[in-house]
Design an enzyme around this catalytic site. Structure first.
Site, PDB file in Angstrom:
ATOM      1  N   GLY A   1      17.309 -49.853  15.022  1.00 17.81           N
ATOM      2  CA  GLY A   1      17.920 -48.523  15.154  1.00 17.81           C
ATOM      3  C   GLY A   1      18.269 -47.934  13.794  1.00 17.81           C
TER       4      GLY A   1
ATOM      5  N   TYR B   1      17.854 -60.947  29.560  1.00 18.53           N
ATOM      6  CA  TYR B   1      17.379 -60.005  28.538  1.00 18.53           C
ATOM      7  C   TYR B   1      15.968 -59.521  28.860  1.00 18.53           C
ATOM      8  CZ  TYR B   1      15.351 -58.458  24.087  1.00 18.53           C
ATOM      9  OH  TYR B   1      14.693 -57.735  23.110  1.00 18.53           O
TER      10      TYR B   1
HETATM   11  P1  NDP Z   1      20.196 -55.677  16.602  1.00 16.21           P
HETATM   12  O1  NDP Z   1      21.073 -56.703  17.229  1.00 16.21           O
HETATM   13  O2  NDP Z   1      20.053 -55.658  15.135  1.00 16.21           O
HETATM   14  O3  NDP Z   1      20.639 -54.224  17.063  1.00 16.21           O
HETATM   15  C1  NDP Z   1      21.138 -53.993  18.331  1.00 16.21           C
HETATM   16  C2  NDP Z   1      21.988 -52.744  18.294  1.00 16.21           C
HETATM   17  O4  NDP Z   1      22.506 -52.524  19.609  1.00 16.21           O
HETATM   18  C3  NDP Z   1      23.187 -52.844  17.362  1.00 16.21           C
HETATM   19  O5  NDP Z   1      23.326 -51.617  16.691  1.00 16.21           O
HETATM   20  C4  NDP Z   1      24.337 -53.066  18.322  1.00 16.21           C
HETATM   21  O6  NDP Z   1      25.573 -52.570  17.881  1.00 16.21           O
HETATM   22  C5  NDP Z   1      23.866 -52.238  19.494  1.00 16.21           C
HETATM   23  N1  NDP Z   1      24.623 -52.541  20.701  1.00 16.21           N
HETATM   24  C6  NDP Z   1      24.746 -53.733  21.331  1.00 16.21           C
HETATM   25  N2  NDP Z   1      25.586 -53.609  22.390  1.00 16.21           N
HETATM   26  C7  NDP Z   1      25.981 -52.317  22.419  1.00 16.21           C
HETATM   27  C8  NDP Z   1      26.860 -51.588  23.253  1.00 16.21           C
HETATM   28  N3  NDP Z   1      27.516 -52.152  24.261  1.00 16.21           N
HETATM   29  N4  NDP Z   1      27.043 -50.271  23.008  1.00 16.21           N
HETATM   30  C9  NDP Z   1      26.409 -49.675  21.976  1.00 16.21           C
HETATM   31  N5  NDP Z   1      25.582 -50.318  21.140  1.00 16.21           N
HETATM   32  C10 NDP Z   1      25.379 -51.634  21.356  1.00 16.21           C
HETATM   33  O7  NDP Z   1      18.781 -55.887  17.326  1.00 16.21           O
HETATM   34  P2  NDP Z   1      17.339 -55.189  17.125  1.00 16.21           P
HETATM   35  O8  NDP Z   1      17.401 -54.117  16.120  1.00 16.21           O
HETATM   36  O9  NDP Z   1      16.350 -56.267  16.975  1.00 16.21           O
HETATM   37  O10 NDP Z   1      17.105 -54.569  18.573  1.00 16.21           O
HETATM   38  C11 NDP Z   1      16.884 -53.201  18.796  1.00 16.21           C
HETATM   39  C12 NDP Z   1      15.906 -53.018  19.947  1.00 16.21           C
HETATM   40  O11 NDP Z   1      14.654 -53.596  19.604  1.00 16.21           O
HETATM   41  C13 NDP Z   1      16.322 -53.667  21.251  1.00 16.21           C
HETATM   42  O12 NDP Z   1      16.047 -52.772  22.309  1.00 16.21           O
HETATM   43  C14 NDP Z   1      15.440 -54.898  21.354  1.00 16.21           C
HETATM   44  O13 NDP Z   1      15.221 -55.269  22.681  1.00 16.21           O
HETATM   45  C15 NDP Z   1      14.186 -54.367  20.696  1.00 16.21           C
HETATM   46  N6  NDP Z   1      13.257 -55.361  20.223  1.00 16.21           N
HETATM   47  C16 NDP Z   1      13.573 -56.202  19.195  1.00 16.21           C
HETATM   48  C17 NDP Z   1      12.652 -57.137  18.757  1.00 16.21           C
HETATM   49  C18 NDP Z   1      12.949 -58.081  17.661  1.00 16.21           C
HETATM   50  O14 NDP Z   1      12.087 -58.913  17.375  1.00 16.21           O
HETATM   51  N7  NDP Z   1      14.111 -58.013  17.015  1.00 16.21           N
HETATM   52  C19 NDP Z   1      11.320 -57.212  19.368  1.00 16.21           C
HETATM   53  C20 NDP Z   1      11.105 -56.283  20.422  1.00 16.21           C
HETATM   54  C21 NDP Z   1      12.039 -55.390  20.806  1.00 16.21           C
HETATM   55  P3  NDP Z   1      26.596 -53.448  16.953  1.00 16.21           P
HETATM   56  O15 NDP Z   1      26.089 -53.269  15.556  1.00 16.21           O
HETATM   57  O16 NDP Z   1      27.910 -52.799  17.192  1.00 16.21           O
HETATM   58  O17 NDP Z   1      26.512 -54.864  17.438  1.00 16.21           O
END
Ligand code: NDP
Length: 315
Positions: free
Chosen positions: A15, A190
């Site tokens: 993000g 998940y």
């Molecule tokens: P991160 O853990 O780095 O980011 C996850 C984000 O979600 C953080 O900003 C976190 O906020 C936020 N978040 C979690 N819970 C909540 C909540 N209750 N309300 C608001 N925000 C929330 O993971 P990624 O960047 O890897 O993941 C991002 C997306 O990419 C996801 O949809 C994941 O499924 C997808 N993805 C990731 C892959 C990977 O290899 N990493 C592969 C394929 C898909 P906070 O900072 O406050 O914790």
């Protein structure tokens, strides 16, 4: 004018990298929808985002009350909404017991799917009113929920079953905390939530694309083995996963590259196809990928839509 894009979970990982990539084009104002204001402000600064390119707004997807509050706050800001990116997610692969959202839904499906489901349903009207030429609603998917791939076949596999758990409210009291009604498994929860994300995108497409012209899309950005998503995994996994992805599976992608990919789905003029799931080949070229049978099942998509609508208080 600049486009206005909401990115959930823009405080880290994919993000944040997407917000940065969009800010750098100078064509977007990014609404970073996050649960931790200070963390997000620091994150935006750390990647060099200029103040005039973003606004941070509070959103906790694990609370439907907070989702509704966020929608109200956004409406009051008077900004049109051009693109919505549902990106935030939690992943609890080592949890032995389920945890729950404010309304008592199992946390992974509650946050990743139900929170985003309510958000995107409520924001659709906002998007309809915008005069932006290429409006898009993007829900980040994953390969792990996609059982027609190697990675999607690592157990426990995603499987929504007959959705008896979802129908029962996923509360772990009188019903199961898992969509299929089975025993709690954090990794599976998940993956199930990601299948719901991909089904929701397609159901949106079927219901609204023709009438609204909005592009609905999902994507798998590649394996971003370094993000916070793996924070709850065991230390040995966190040590070995990035090199394993880099050298063995070769699916590894940097946060920066993944952010550029998602930014393409937001704004690239050639990525306007609706109802599709984007992936990238090893030369970083985008292509429309196939979804697994379950993740493209029309009846399941309708059922996820209907049951989720009831759970979040929509009809
Ligand atoms: P991160 O853990 O780095 O980011 C996850 C984000 O979600 C953080 O900003 C976190 O906020 C936020 N978040 C979690 N819970 C909540 C909540 N209750 N309300 C608001 N925000 C929330 O993971 P990624 O960047 O890897 O993941 C991002 C997306 O990419 C996801 O949809 C994941 O499924 C997808 N993805 C990731 C892959 C990977 O290899 N990493 C592969 C394929 C898909 P906070 O900072 O406050 O914790």
């Amino acid at each position: 004018r600049k486009g206005n894009v909401i990115v959930t979970g823009a405080s880290s990982g994919l993000g944040l990298a997407t917000a940065k990539a969009l800010a750098e084009t100078g064509k977007w104002h990014i609404i970073m929808a996050c649960r931790d204001f200070l963390k997000t402000e620091k994150a935006a600064k750390s990647v060099g985002m200029a103040k005039e390119n973003y606004t941070i707004m509070h959103l906790d997807l694990a609370s439907l009350e907070s989702v509704r509050q966020f929608v109200d706050n956004f409406k009051r800001s008077g900004r049109p909404l051009d693109v919505l990116v549902c990106n935030a997610a939690v992943y609890q692969p080592t949890a032995r017991e389920p945890s729950f959202t404010a309304e008592g839904f199992e946390l992974s499906v509650g946050t990743n799917h139900l929170g985003h489901f309510l958000l995107s349903r409520l924001m659709l009207d906002e998007m309809k009113q915008s005069d932006y030429p290429s409006k898009r609603l993007i829900i980040v998917g994953s390969i792990t929920g996609n059982t027609n791939t190697l990675a999607g076949n690592v157990p426990p596999k995603a499987n929504l079953g007959d959705m008896r758990g979802l129908q029962g409210g996923l509360n772990g009291l009188n019903t199961s905390s898992m969509i299929d009604g089975g025993e709690f498994d954090g990794a599976k929860a998940y993956k199930d939530s990601k299948v719901c994300n991909m089904l929701t995108m397609q159901e949106f497409h079927r219901r609204y694309h023709e009438d609204t012209g909005i592009t609905f899309a999902s994507l798998y950005p590649g394996c971003i083995a370094t993000t916070g998503l793996f924070r709850e995994h065991i230390p040995l996994f966190r040590l070995l996963f990035p090199p394993f992805q880099k050298f063995i599976t070769k699916g590894f992608v940097s946060e920066e590259e993944a952010g550029k990919r998602l930014a393409q789905v937001v704004s690239d003029p050639s990525l306007t196809k609706s109802g599709v799931y984007w992936s990238w080949n090893k030369d970083s070229a985008s292509f429309v990928n196939q979804l697994s049978q379950e993740a493209s099942d029309v009846d399941k998509a309708r059922k996820v839509w209907e049951v989720s609508g009831k759970l979040v208080g929509l009809s």
